[in-house]
Design an enzyme around this catalytic site. Structure first.
Site, PDB file in Angstrom:
ATOM      1  N   THR A  11      19.895 118.510 -15.145  1.00  0.00           N
ATOM      2  CA  THR A  11      21.123 119.275 -14.991  1.00  0.00           C
ATOM      3  C   THR A  11      21.464 119.867 -16.334  1.00  0.00           C
ATOM      4  OG1 THR A  11      22.033 117.811 -13.318  1.00  0.00           O
ATOM      5  CG2 THR A  11      23.599 119.179 -14.473  1.00  0.00           C
ATOM      6  N   LYS A  43      25.548 122.617  -8.444  1.00  0.00           N
ATOM      7  CA  LYS A  43      26.245 121.639  -9.270  1.00  0.00           C
ATOM      8  C   LYS A  43      27.545 122.181  -9.838  1.00  0.00           C
ATOM      9  CE  LYS A  43      21.637 120.329 -10.562  1.00  0.00           C
ATOM     10  NZ  LYS A  43      20.693 120.381 -11.666  1.00  0.00           N
ATOM     11  N   GLY A  57      31.952 121.639 -12.771  1.00  0.00           N
ATOM     12  CA  GLY A  57      30.511 121.476 -12.824  1.00  0.00           C
ATOM     13  C   GLY A  57      30.209 120.030 -13.150  1.00  0.00           C
ATOM     14  N   SER A 136      21.085 117.311 -19.348  1.00  0.00           N
ATOM     15  CA  SER A 136      19.835 117.180 -20.099  1.00  0.00           C
ATOM     16  C   SER A 136      19.580 118.355 -21.034  1.00  0.00           C
ATOM     17  CB  SER A 136      18.658 117.009 -19.140  1.00  0.00           C
ATOM     18  OG  SER A 136      18.589 118.113 -18.256  1.00  0.00           O
TER      19      SER A 136
END
Length: 184
Positions: A11, A43, A57, A136
């Site tokens: 993500t 997301k 988000g 990430s």
């Protein structure tokens, strides 16, 4: 036990506030270990608790994020739409409630004015430089966004370009974006 499950990654979420507008963008990749499980996840969500428009988000576990978004909606209704107060109340619950403490997710939320990062560590942070990023590839998107924020680009362009850079660097991030704007 969570350690018995393979690592779910993937993500990158960025929030950019510029020119009276706030944009939250997120990629669509969900990975398990080195395998891409899905490339079209959403997301970034638009919420309307009590008629108050919010964009959020999330990074982390999808089920955990949805549980947090439901709690945030309840907190917003109780706080008469005041996003900062609702986020502080959510973060307090997240730190003290035994069920919520196990949730593994982070949120970026905005009402078009405030831009906040909410974490399970009890943090409610308003980012410096009008950019927040999580996940990430969050640090890559944040660095790219900070490099572009003063250029002649609107919030959405900064967010999209920063996400493209993050996707070029982070193997857990793709270019299938969901982008929601509010304000301005």
């Amino acid at each position: 036990m969570a350690s018995d499950f393979p690592g779910w990654h993937g993500t990158t979420i960025i929030g950019v506030r510029k020119g009276g507008k706030v944009v939250i963008a997120g990629d669509g990749q969900v990975s398990m270990g080195q395998t891409v499980m899905k490339g079209t996840a959403r997301k970034v969500r638009r919420l309307s608790p009590g008629g108050h428009e919010i964009v959020a988000g999330f990074a982390g576990s999808t089920a955990d994020a949805f549980a947090l978004l439901e709690r945030l909606e309840t907190k917003l209704e109780a706080a008469a739409g005041k996003l900062d107060r609702a986020c502080v109340e959510l973060a307090k619950d997240w730190r003290t409630d035994k069920y919520l403490q196990k949730l593994e997710a982070m949120l970026i939320v905005t009402d078009g004015q405030d831009l906040l990062v909410v974490t399970g560590a009890g943090d409610v942070l308003e980012p410096e430089h009008d950019i927040a990023a999580i996940g990430s590839g969050g640090n890559y998107a944040l660095a790219a966004g900070r490099a572009m924020i003063d250029l002649d680009m609107d919030a959405e362009t900064v967010a999209r370009k920063a996400m493209a850079i993050a996707a070029d660097i982070c193997v857990y991030t793709n270019t299938n974006l969901t982008v929601e704007a509010i304000g301005g």
